[in-house]
Design a protein around this motif. Sequence first.
Motif, PDB file in Angstrom:
ATOM      1  N   THR A  49      30.866  27.376  50.815  1.00 58.14           N
ATOM      2  CA  THR A  49      30.092  27.933  51.686  1.00 58.14           C
ATOM      3  C   THR A  49      29.668  29.369  51.409  1.00 58.14           C
ATOM      4  OG1 THR A  49      31.039  26.277  53.297  1.00 58.14           O
ATOM      5  CG2 THR A  49      30.084  28.292  54.248  1.00 58.14           C
ATOM      6  N   ASP A  50      28.345  29.484  51.855  1.00 58.78           N
ATOM      7  CA  ASP A  50      27.895  30.918  51.468  1.00 58.78           C
ATOM      8  C   ASP A  50      28.592  31.916  52.459  1.00 58.78           C
ATOM      9  OD1 ASP A  50      26.019  30.010  49.842  1.00 58.78           O
ATOM     10  OD2 ASP A  50      24.250  30.492  51.080  1.00 58.78           O
ATOM     11  N   VAL A  51      28.816  33.245  52.064  1.00 58.15           N
ATOM     12  CA  VAL A  51      29.108  34.432  52.841  1.00 58.15           C
ATOM     13  C   VAL A  51      27.912  35.215  52.884  1.00 58.15           C
ATOM     14  CG1 VAL A  51      30.665  36.435  53.047  1.00 58.15           C
ATOM     15  CG2 VAL A  51      31.576  33.882  52.358  1.00 58.15           C
ATOM     16  N   ARG A  52      27.330  35.606  53.943  1.00 55.40           N
ATOM     17  CA  ARG A  52      26.188  36.533  54.086  1.00 55.40           C
ATOM     18  C   ARG A  52      26.415  37.839  54.760  1.00 55.40           C
ATOM     19  NH1 ARG A  52      21.966  31.674  55.473  1.00 55.40           N
ATOM     20  NH2 ARG A  52      22.604  30.266  53.868  1.00 55.40           N
ATOM     21  N   LYS A  57      23.094  36.316  50.778  1.00 51.16           N
ATOM     22  CA  LYS A  57      24.198  35.999  50.270  1.00 51.16           C
ATOM     23  C   LYS A  57      25.015  36.992  49.324  1.00 51.16           C
ATOM     24  CE  LYS A  57      26.165  32.400  47.453  1.00 51.16           C
ATOM     25  NZ  LYS A  57      25.966  30.918  46.547  1.00 51.16           N
ATOM     26  N   ARG A  60      31.085  33.758  48.467  1.00 49.55           N
ATOM     27  CA  ARG A  60      31.154  32.134  48.969  1.00 49.55           C
ATOM     28  C   ARG A  60      32.628  32.194  49.230  1.00 49.55           C
ATOM     29  NH1 ARG A  60      29.142  30.702  43.446  1.00 49.55           N
ATOM     30  NH2 ARG A  60      30.791  30.770  42.217  1.00 49.55           N
ATOM     31  N   GLU A  96      22.541  27.859  60.725  1.00 51.17           N
ATOM     32  CA  GLU A  96      21.301  28.215  60.395  1.00 51.17           C
ATOM     33  C   GLU A  96      20.366  27.514  61.509  1.00 51.17           C
ATOM     34  OE1 GLU A  96      20.124  27.915  56.220  1.00 51.17           O
ATOM     35  OE2 GLU A  96      22.148  27.703  55.943  1.00 51.17           O
ATOM     36  N   PHE A 103      27.637  28.886  57.670  1.00 56.79           N
ATOM     37  CA  PHE A 103      28.010  30.236  56.642  1.00 56.79           C
ATOM     38  C   PHE A 103      28.826  31.052  57.457  1.00 56.79           C
ATOM     39  CE2 PHE A 103      23.937  31.422  58.725  1.00 56.79           C
ATOM     40  CZ  PHE A 103      24.110  32.699  58.657  1.00 56.79           C
TER      41      PHE A 103
END
Length: 164
Positions: A49-52, A57, A60, A96, A103
């Motif tokens: 899973t993305d970390v933003r 980004k 992850r 999202e 995320f």
Amino acid sequence: MAEALAGLVVLLVAGWFLVFAWNRSGSAVADSYELVARFPNVTGVSVGTDVRVSGMKVGRVVAQELDPKTWQAVVRMAIDRRVSLPVDSSAAITSEGLLGGSFIALMPGGEEEKLAPGDEIVDTQGATDLMGLVGAVINRTGGGGGGGAGGGARGGEAAAEAER
């Protein structure tokens, strides 16, 4: 000769696929450092899973486990070394949109001191139960009552109170 060339192409494609799968799994994260965060609910979050930060980004999720003492989910994230977060940064699981994926959003704090590899982000917010929220809204607005203003027993109580 053609058979040897075809075999080489197959090997190259298979090698590319293995590298792609290895990178997507979070097993190989080059030039990054690890941070830890504990969440009460990690619905929609998994390895990869993305970390933003600010929608960009920066890392992850590389591992997650359940802490048997606190019953919280412990999430390990690989963060790009170029991103140096203050110690008072926070983390929240967000999505999202209604149909989008989840995320982890990191919000940098204002402290001068930075998080070091292996540090824990203490200020966290778990995933929101969207179906629970939708159900709560439906139950509050679509329920019974006498219809219109002042319907039902509460309307009568309000009218009696107004007469006094």
